[in-house]
Design a protein around this motif. Structure first.
Motif, PDB file in Angstrom:
ATOM      1  N   ILE A 357       0.837  -1.207   0.000  1.00 50.40           N
ATOM      2  CA  ILE A 357       0.000   0.000   0.000  1.00 50.40           C
ATOM      3  C   ILE A 357       0.868   1.250   0.000  1.00 50.40           C
ATOM      4  O   ILE A 357       0.583   2.227  -0.707  1.00 50.40           O
ATOM      5  N   LYS A 360       2.188   1.618  -3.493  1.00 53.57           N
ATOM      6  CA  LYS A 360       1.113   1.974  -4.426  1.00 53.57           C
ATOM      7  C   LYS A 360       0.792   3.465  -4.375  1.00 53.57           C
ATOM      8  O   LYS A 360       0.588   4.103  -5.418  1.00 53.57           O
ATOM      9  N   HIS A 361       0.736   4.023  -3.191  1.00 52.88           N
ATOM     10  CA  HIS A 361       0.313   5.415  -3.037  1.00 52.88           C
ATOM     11  C   HIS A 361       1.483   6.385  -2.877  1.00 52.88           C
ATOM     12  O   HIS A 361       1.259   7.600  -2.773  1.00 52.88           O
ATOM     13  N   VAL A 363       3.619   6.763  -0.344  1.00 56.82           N
ATOM     14  CA  VAL A 363       3.651   7.376   0.985  1.00 56.82           C
ATOM     15  C   VAL A 363       4.555   6.555   1.900  1.00 56.82           C
ATOM     16  O   VAL A 363       4.829   5.381   1.642  1.00 56.82           O
ATOM     17  N   GLU A 388      -2.165  16.965  -2.408  1.00 52.49           N
ATOM     18  CA  GLU A 388      -2.088  15.663  -3.069  1.00 52.49           C
ATOM     19  C   GLU A 388      -1.530  14.600  -2.123  1.00 52.49           C
ATOM     20  O   GLU A 388      -1.984  13.451  -2.135  1.00 52.49           O
ATOM     21  N   ARG A 392      -3.388  11.118  -0.975  1.00 53.79           N
ATOM     22  CA  ARG A 392      -2.769   9.789  -1.069  1.00 53.79           C
ATOM     23  C   ARG A 392      -2.723   9.114   0.302  1.00 53.79           C
ATOM     24  O   ARG A 392      -2.929   7.900   0.425  1.00 53.79           O
ATOM     25  N   GLU A 395      -6.117   7.722   1.118  1.00 49.02           N
ATOM     26  CA  GLU A 395      -6.370   6.504   0.341  1.00 49.02           C
ATOM     27  C   GLU A 395      -5.612   5.321   0.931  1.00 49.02           C
ATOM     28  O   GLU A 395      -6.150   4.207   1.015  1.00 49.02           O
ATOM     29  N   ALA A 396      -4.372   5.564   1.342  1.00 49.35           N
ATOM     30  CA  ALA A 396      -3.588   4.494   1.956  1.00 49.35           C
ATOM     31  C   ALA A 396      -4.215   4.046   3.274  1.00 49.35           C
ATOM     32  O   ALA A 396      -4.289   2.845   3.565  1.00 49.35           O
ATOM     33  N   ASP A 399      -7.100   1.867   2.500  1.00 45.08           N
ATOM     34  CA  ASP A 399      -6.666   0.569   1.964  1.00 45.08           C
ATOM     35  C   ASP A 399      -6.174  -0.347   3.079  1.00 45.08           C
ATOM     36  O   ASP A 399      -6.336  -1.577   3.007  1.00 45.08           O
TER      37      ASP A 399
END
Length: 456
Positions: A357, A360-361, A363, A388, A392, A395-396, A399
């Motif tokens: 994760i 993917k993001h 971070v 931004e 992210r 979103e992480a 997830d």
């Protein structure tokens, strides 16, 4: 309506207990979950007794005004965040330790008493209050009860709810109820004590708690082990839990270890994929045997190094690495602190998922937590000035919750649902169980005035 509320509260409370100063209201609008939504309260009340809490709730019911109970504000899920126009009900004036019964091994306390103060009062009688959330020095018992807080010692001694014998609570309409009692065993009727613990102020306002105390544990022995892979660390955790019951079993991933070592150099192995910290407080020969079992488990799992000590001062220094985990990550930017739980055997899968994760993001995520019971705290670190980066990070964060559920876990192990994770509760519970929650809420708070917008 504002004037009516203020006037009605002023009629039933002392003048100093009703606050409308805008700066004070702003300071009481949220807890420590910076990104959870919050509104502006209409008024802050600081009752000093159960009868004053009753008076507040009767006014709220009569005027149909929502009430948000609040402790020390150290929560991490938005559970104490205000809604626009609400009454924030602070319980911090109700901070007395009413009784410590040495022979009965219990304490009776008000919700505003700090966890650390209860520990100190117990220690004066040669006893110990076990629940130890990371915020134990400044979090209130009421807040601990609201979220059923955990901590480092819960792998052996359980969470806050396991130390609760009985409660006093005020319902939304001002009715006072008492649950449980002073006995260790009590199965008369439904277990309403367990129902209120962890309900995050949505079912009633807790005004008194009877807490179980324990004998002081023996001096602890401590070990720190470094592992080359997440799987090997997970294997050691499972082996340890099969053979013993440590008083502490904590894990830090490489990102967290490096953050700690950069902030507070301690000679930690920054190349290790994971670090385990374990303790035994069994004492004497039993403690030595338990420590030997844990050392052997780490070595069998392929640990690259295992350090142990029976010296408590040295042990506390080693434990410092774990206690520095979150503040060390905070040095690197703004944080979104997650709180998920998975079956212990699936911890390596969770850690691997968190790494995916993060990649993917784009971070940084450092993961640490209570390996002995599967409760981990992946912490997303980002630049708060970059919109931004914040997107992210969120979103992480989401997830990670999905990953925990996919592994048969939970969206929260000890911080609570609050408003931060409310949207994920249905995914964990399912529609039938969620409807049961809503039915219980409606039965105890039919007007929906207590902590609206939280949990459900």
């Amino acid at each position: 309506m504002t004037v009516d509320v203020e006037r009605a509260l002023a009629e039933v409370l002392p003048a100093e207990a009703v606050i409308t100063d805008p700066d004070v209201l702003a300071a009481h609008r949220r807890d420590q979950a910076e990104w959870a939504p919050s509104g502006m309260p209409r008024v802050l009340v600081r009752p000093a007794s159960t009868s004053e809490v009753q008076a507040v709730l009767r006014v709220a019911t009569a005027l149909r005004v929502p009430v948000v109970p609040r402790g020390a504000g150290s929560g991490l899920s938005g559970g104490a965040n205000a809604s626009d126009g609400c009454i924030v009900l602070s319980l911090m004036r109700m901070n007395r330790i009413l009784e410590v019964d040495r022979r009965g091994m219990l304490a009776v306390v008000q919700p505003g008493a700090l966890n650390g103060a209860v520990k100190a009062a117990a220690a004066e009688q040669g006893l110990w209050y076990a629940p130890d959330p990371a915020s134990w020095e400044f979090s209130s018992i009421g807040g601990n009860l609201a979220t059923n807080a955990g901590g480092l010692c819960c792998v052996k001694y359980g969470v806050t709810g396991d130390a609760v014998l009985g409660l006093e609570a005020v319902l939304a309409d001002g009715t006072v109820v008492r649950t449980g009692g002073r006995t260790v065993k009590n199965v008369a009727g439904y277990d309403l004590t367990r129902l209120f613990v962890g309900s995050e102020g949505t079912l009633g306002v807790l005004t008194e708690a009877t807490l179980r105390l324990r004998p002081r544990p023996s001096k602890a022995t401590t070990l720190v082990a470094a592992f080359p892979t997440l799987v090997s660390a997970g294997t050691a955790v499972c082996d340890i839990m099969e053979r013993s019951r440590p008083s502490v079993l904590e894990l830090m991933d490489r990102t967290t270890v490096r953050a700690v070592e950069s902030w507070k150099p301690m000679g930690l192995d920054v190349e290790a994929e994971a670090l385990l910290i374990a303790r035994s407080d069994a004492g004497g020969v039993q403690g030595e045997e338990e420590l030997a079992l844990m050392v052997a488990a780490c070595e069998r799992a392929g640990a690259t190094s295992v350090l142990s000590t029976a010296d408590e001062a040295e042990g506390e220094l080693l434990m410092g690495a774990r206690r520095f985990a979150f503040p060390a990550l905070e040095q690197r930017g703004a944080t979104l602190l997650d709180d998920v739980g998975v079956p212990v055997v699936r911890i390596p899968e969770l850690l691997a998922a968190v790494e995916r994760i993060a990649e993917k993001h784009g971070v940084l995520i450092g993961t640490f937590g209570h390996a002995g019971d599967g409760n981990m705290h992946p912490t997303v670190v980002f630049d708060r000035k970059d919109p931004e980066a914040l997107a992210r990070a969120k979103e992480a964060f989401d997830d990670i919750l999905h990953a925990a559920l996919a592994l048969g876990g939970t969206i929260t192990g000890e911080h609570g649902v609050g408003s931060l994770k409310r949207g994920f509760l249905g995914a964990q519970l399912g529609p039938e169980t969620l409807r049961l929650h809503q039915a219980i809420k409606s039965a105890l708070d039919p007007l929906g005035l207590l902590n609206p917008g939280k949990v459900l």
